[in-house]
Enzyme design. Structure first.
Site, PDB file in Angstrom:
ATOM      1  N   CYS A  93     -52.738  59.531   6.532  1.00 42.18           N
ATOM      2  CA  CYS A  93     -52.769  58.067   6.585  1.00 42.18           C
ATOM      3  C   CYS A  93     -51.472  57.482   7.119  1.00 42.18           C
ATOM      4  O   CYS A  93     -50.388  57.925   6.738  1.00 42.18           O
ATOM      5  CB  CYS A  93     -52.939  57.472   5.185  1.00 42.18           C
ATOM      6  SG  CYS A  93     -54.394  58.033   4.354  1.00 42.18           S
TER       7      CYS A  93
ATOM      8  N   ARG B 112     -64.276  51.259   9.061  1.00 44.69           N
ATOM      9  CA  ARG B 112     -63.545  51.389   7.809  1.00 44.69           C
ATOM     10  C   ARG B 112     -62.190  50.689   7.863  1.00 44.69           C
ATOM     11  O   ARG B 112     -61.717  50.139   6.891  1.00 44.69           O
ATOM     12  CB  ARG B 112     -63.348  52.874   7.501  1.00 44.69           C
ATOM     13  CG  ARG B 112     -62.513  53.131   6.269  1.00 44.69           C
ATOM     14  CD  ARG B 112     -62.508  54.601   5.917  1.00 44.69           C
ATOM     15  NE  ARG B 112     -62.435  54.760   4.478  1.00 44.69           N
ATOM     16  CZ  ARG B 112     -61.326  55.055   3.817  1.00 44.69           C
ATOM     17  NH1 ARG B 112     -60.203  55.242   4.453  1.00 44.69           N
ATOM     18  NH2 ARG B 112     -61.337  55.165   2.509  1.00 44.69           N
TER      19      ARG B 112
END
Ligand code: XMP
Length: 494
Positions: free
Chosen positions: A313, A409
Site C-alpha cells: 500500500c 476500490r
C-alpha cells in the site's frame, strides 16, 4: 506494570503492530488446550482466524479451497469479469479436496513432440477443442507417450479413451479410498453437470495431504460445500455482479473500498441487506470508531479494518490518511464488540506475532495478502529472479492492477485520472498454505499461551478487562526484539 489498552491507545499516537509489545500472563493450560475458533462475521464461524485477501495475486479457486479446507476462508477478488468471478466461486464450491492441480489439454489431432510438454502433470487431457471447455474424451499419460515409437503420431492413435473419473463433489476419503482400491496413479475429478475436468488427484498428492499437520474442521456451509466469500465494489453495475455470485452460493459478501465510510457504501449495504437478508455483509475498510459506527448502523455483519497498512500500500503516502494498524484494530474493535460485530484485521501481517497482536487487540480474524502470496495456491506462475523462485504480488491500487478494473476500490465511481495507491512486487516461493498455515497457527497458540489466553474470546476478555498489559517499544527495543548482531543467518520456523 505496563499500560492497559485503554490507556496506551488514547495518547494521540498511531501504533503499528511492531510498535507494541505485550507482557506475559499466567499459563495454566497446554497449547493443545487453546482453541482458535472464531467468527468471520456475525453468522460465519471459522476454525482458524485466517482470511485470504480479495487480491488478484492471492485469491482465486485454489486459495479459496485451501483456506476453507484449513478452517479459514478465502475472499475471491473482482478484478475480472462477472462470469470469471462466478466461475472461480463455482469451481471452489465444487471441490472437496484441498488443492487444485494445473491441468493440461490437447485435441486428439495434436502431436506431442517432447516429454517436457507434460510439465509436472502425469497426463494431458484430450477434449474436442483442445481446451478445457467440454467433456473430456480421454487422456495421454507420460508412459503412453514414451511407449509409442512414432513421435509424430496424432494423440488419437495412442490416447486412453475410457478415462476413469470421479465426481468433483467427492470428498478426500472417497477419492483416497478409490485410488487405493483400484491401485491408480491418479484420477481426474469432473464436473457432474458437463463432464469437464476440474481437478486431478494423484496418489502422491493424497500421501502428501495425509502427512500435513491437522487443524480444526474445514469451513463448510449448510449445503456441505466449502465456505467462500467474494468482494465487490460499490458501483451501480456491481448489483448485477452480486446477483451472479449469490446464485453461485457465496457465503459472505465483502463490500470493497479503501475508505468505507461513504454514501456509496452505505447505499450498497442497504441494498444488499434488503435484497439478500440471509447473507452476511462485511463493510469497510475503516480505521476509526466514527467510520465504524456509521457502517454498524446500517447493519453490517462484519468490519474490515486497515488503511494503508498493507505491504503493497502507498495510500498513507499518497493521500495522507490512514492509521497505524494496532491502533486501528484496537479502536474499531472496541466499538464493534459492543454491537456483536466481528472485526477483520486487514493488512500488515508479516509474522505469527502480528496475528497474536491483531487478535489480542480485538480482531476476530486476520486478512492476509503478502503472508499468503508466493504460495502454491495463489494465481500466476513461478518465475526465477536472481536464482530465487518467485511469484508476482501486487496491490489492487497499483497502476498495473487498475488497468483491469480494480480502480473502483481506490478512485470511486467517477475519477478520470488514475493515481496509484499500491505497488507491484515479487515474493519468494513459500510452498503450500496447507503446510505453512498450520505451523503458523501453532506459533499463534504459543503466543496465546504466553499471554494466558486459551481462546480468541479469552484474549478479548483480557484486553477489555485491562488484564492484558502493553508497552510501546522504542526503536532500540524493536531492534533488540529481532535477530541482531549476527552476520549471516537463516530464519526458519519449521
Ligand atoms: P498485506 O500486508 O497482507 O496487505 O499484503 C493486504 C491488504 O492491503 C490492502 N491493499 C491495498 N492497499 N493499496 C492500498 O493502499 C493497494 O494497492 C492495495 N492492495 C491491497 C487490502 O486491504 C489487502 O487486503
Amino acid at each position: 506494570e505496563g499500560f492497559p489498552g485503554e490507556r496506551l491507545f488514547n495518547q494521540g499516537y498511531s501504533y503499528t503492530y511492531d510498535d507494541v509489545i505485550f507482557h506475559p500472563g499466567y499459563i495454566d493450560f497446554p497449547t493443545d488446550g487453546i482453541n482458535l475458533c472464531t467468527k468471520l462475521s456475525r453468522n460465519i464461524p471459522l476454525s482458524i482466524p485466517c482470511v485470504a485477501s480479495p487480491m488478484d495475486t492471492v485469491t482465486e479457486t485454489s486459495m479459496a479451497v485451501g483456506m476453507a479446507a484449513l478452517g479459514g476462508i478465502g475472499i475471491v477478488h473482482y478484478n475480472n469479469t462477472v462470469s470469471q468471478q462466478a466461475s472461480i466461486i463455482h469451481n471452489a464450491k465444487s471441490h472437496r479436496i484441498p488443492f487444485n492441480a494445473d491441468l493440461l489439454f490437447a485435441s486428439s489431432n495434436d502431436t506431442i513432440h517432447s516429454i517436457d510438454e507434460f510439465a509436472n502433470s502425469p497426463c494431458i487431457f484430450v477434449t474436442e477443442s483442445g481446451n478445457n471447455d467440454s467433456k473430456i474424451l480421454g487422456f495421454v499419460t507420460k508412459s503412453n507417450w514414451e511407449k509409442w515409437s512414432n513421435k509424430e503420431a496424432r494423440i488419437s492413435d495412442y490416447m486412453n479413451n475410457c478415462p476413469i473419473t470421479l465426481p468433483s463433489s467427492d470428498n478426500f476419503e472417497d477419492v483416497a479410498g478409490f485410488i487405493a482400491s483400484k491401485n491408480l496413479d491418479f484420477v481426474p475429478l469432473v464436473n457432474e453437470k458437463d463432464g469437464q475436468v476440474v481437478n486431478l488427484v494423484t496418489a502422491a498428492d493424497l500421501e502428501r495431504i495425509k502427512s500435513l499437520p491437522k487443524l480444526g474442521l474445514p469451513s463448510l456451509g449448510k449445503d456441505g460445500k466449502f465456505l467462500v466469500g467474494a468482494a465487490v465494489g460499490t458501483r451501480e453495475s456491481d448489483k448485477e455482479r452480486w446477483e451472479h455470485l449469490v446464485k453461485e452460493g457465496i457465503n459472505a459478501l465483502v463490500i470493497d473500498s479503501s475508505q468505507g465510510n461513504s454514501l456509496y457504501q452505505i447505499d450498497m449495504i442497504k441494498y444488499v441487506k434488503n435484497t439478500y437478508p440471509h447473507l452476511d455483509v462485511i463493510g469497510g475498510n475503516v480505521v476509526t470508531m466514527y467510520q465504524a459506527e456509521n457502517l454498524i448502523k446500517q447493519g453490517v455483519d462484519g468490519l474490515r479494518v486497515g488503511m494503508g497498512s498493507g505491504s503493497i500500500c502507498t495510500t498513507q503516502e499518497v493521500c495522507a490518511v490512514g492509521r497505524g494498524q494496532a491502533t486501528a484494530v484496537y479502536k474499531v474493535s472496541s466499538i464493534a464488540e459492543q454491537h456483536g460485530v466481528p472485526v477483520i484485521a486487514d493488512g500488515g501481517i508479516s509474522n505469527s506475532g502480528h496475528i497474536v497482536k491483531a487478535l489480542s487487540l480485538g480482531a476476530s480474524t486476520v486478512m492476509m495478502g503478502s503472508f499468503l502470496a508466493g504460495s502454491n495456491e495463489t494465481p500466476g506462475t513461478y518465475v526465477y529472479q536472481n536464482g530465487l523462485r518467485m511469484k508476482k504480488y501486487r496491490g489492487m491500487g497499483s497502476l498495473e492492477a487498475m488497468t483491469k478494473g480494480s480502480d473502483a476500490r481506490y478512485l470511486g465511481d467517477t475519477a478520470k485520472l488514475k493515481i496509484a495507491q499500491g505497488v507491484v512486487g515479487s515474493v519468494a516461493d513459500k510452498g503450500s498454505v496447507l503446510k505453512f498455515v498450520p505451523y503458523t497457527m501453532q506459533a499463534v497458540k504459543q503466543g496465546f499461551q504466553d499471554l494466558g489466553a486459551s481462546s480468541v474470546q479469552s484474549a478479548h476478555h483480557l484486553l477489555r478487562s485491562g488484564e492484558l498489559r502493553l508497552e510501546v517499544r522504542t526503536g532500540a527495543a524493536q531492534v533488540e526484539g529481532g535477530v541482531h548482531g549476527l552476520v549471516g543467518y537463516e530464519k526458519k520456523y519449521f
